[in-house]
Design an enzyme around this catalytic site. Structure first.
Site, short mmCIF file in Angstrom:
data_model
loop_
_atom_site.label_atom_id
_atom_site.label_comp_id
_atom_site.label_asym_id
_atom_site.label_seq_id
_atom_site.Cartn_x
_atom_site.Cartn_y
_atom_site.Cartn_z
CD GLN A 177 80.86 59.92 129.22
OE1 GLN A 177 79.66 60.04 129.02
NE2 GLN A 177 81.44 60.26 130.37
CB CYS B 182 74.98 56.91 132.09
SG CYS B 182 73.33 57.41 131.50
CE LYS C 26 80.69 62.83 135.47
NZ LYS C 26 79.41 62.35 136.03
N GLY D 206 79.86 66.89 141.72
CA GLY D 206 78.63 66.82 142.48
C GLY D 206 78.41 68.06 143.32
CG ASP D 207 75.44 68.44 145.34
OD1 ASP D 207 74.63 68.41 144.40
OD2 ASP D 207 75.40 67.65 146.31
#
Length: 327
Positions: A70, A101, A140, A202-203
């Site tokens: 990345q 980020c 991302k 996410g989660d």
């Protein structure tokens, strides 16, 4: 372009996390069921300058493939040059652009999620890297900068038009950081907007979460990050749930301690230039994350703050496992 998206297979990605997903942790997570790896982010400018510390973050082993490196930055020319150098040096399976980020020091350099506010610049960056790299390029992103700038679907379409092969979408805005719940409706809207695969992030804390998101959204892959920091077996459990529909039993304390000790030993062996105490000091935050869910976790976190040798850690494991259960 990405061969791991085939015949309905749902690839599980280990999310890139700075200071966490180093070469040792990725090895352990690969063994536990992660299908695709992404390195910690590396600075395009550091790669161009041939900075040894920056190059260190691009390391991976053959066993970790498929693996991507990345990159972060905002200068199209520097990113293109860095892409060529990394492909020449390391031959990764793909390159990944960091457009998500939220950290101030990255955003201040117009990198990471700041690119969500400047789609024309993001387009120039994505086109430059896609043209320079001899491997597929992915990205991302987050669903937007803040609630007033939710542009995830538009960004996904832009990246697809620039020739990217897939996009991972974290279901929070930059302003949220890691607060609140991830917005999977927004992730689904991103997946519906493009033909390339979208990976949801996410989660995701267990098999039920993974199955629910695959059933209720149009994502084609899943990315697990923070849950793996404290309980990396979430990767194995997610794969098992997708395969059989059954949630495995939680990993017992003895097996968790075995993993913790192995991680520490591998970390020491992987960094022979530093003494053992220095490696253990750098590993303390990781050890404290592993304490979540272990018996006496509060006491363990206090002890992990001071651990300075493998012998200390082994003694702590022995005393923890031999302690009587709390009343």
């Amino acid at each position: 372009m990405l061969p791991w998206f085939h015949d309905g297979f749902v690839p599980l990605y280990l999310a890139p996390l700075a200071g966490v997903t180093d070469v040792v942790f990725r090895q352990l997570c690969k063994e536990l069921g992660a299908d695709v790896m992404v390195t910690e982010f590396v600075s395009a400018e550091g790669i161009v300058r041939r900075d040894d510390r920056t190059r260190h973050y691009t390391e991976f082993t053959e066993e970790q493939r498929p693996v991507g490196v990345q990159l972060f930055g905002a200068n199209p020319a520097s990113l293109a040059e860095a892409a060529r150098k990394i492909v020449d040096w390391k031959r990764p399976d793909f390159l990944d652009l960091n457009v998500g980020c939220p950290v101030n020091k990255v955003v201040a350099k117009n990198g990471g999620s700041s690119l969500l506010l400047d789609p024309p610049l993001l387009g120039r960056v994505a086109r430059a890297v896609a043209a320079a790299a001899a491997v597929p390029v992915t990205a991302k992103i987050r669903i937007g900068w803040d609630q007033a700038h939710l542009n995830g679907p538009e960004v996904c379409r832009l990246l697809e038009d620039c020739g990217l092969a897939a996009v991972a979408v974290h279901g929070r805005t930059r302003s949220q950081g890691y607060r609140d719940r991830a917005d999977w409706d927004a992730i689904d809207q991103c997946a519906a907007a493009v033909r390339i695969p979208v990976i949801g992030n996410g989660d995701l804390a267990g098999g039920h979460d993974v199955e629910h998101r695959m059933r209720t959204t149009r994502v084609r892959g899943l990315m697990i990050g923070r849950a793996a920091m404290s309980y990396p077996w979430v990767l194995r459990e997610a794969r098992e749930y997708l395969r059989t529909g059954h949630q495995p039993e939680p990993v017992p304390a003895a097996a968790r301690w075995e993993f913790i000790l192995r991680h520490a030993r591998l970390a020491v062996a992987a960094d022979p230039r530093r003494d053992e105490s220095h490696v253990l000091m750098r590993l303390r935050a990781r050890l404290m994350a592993y304490s979540k869910g272990l018996p006496g976790s509060k006491h363990l976190r206090a002890r992990f703050c001071h651990v300075a040798s493998l012998a200390e850690l082994e003694d702590l494991a022995g005393s923890s496992l031999s302690a009587p259960p709390a009343a």
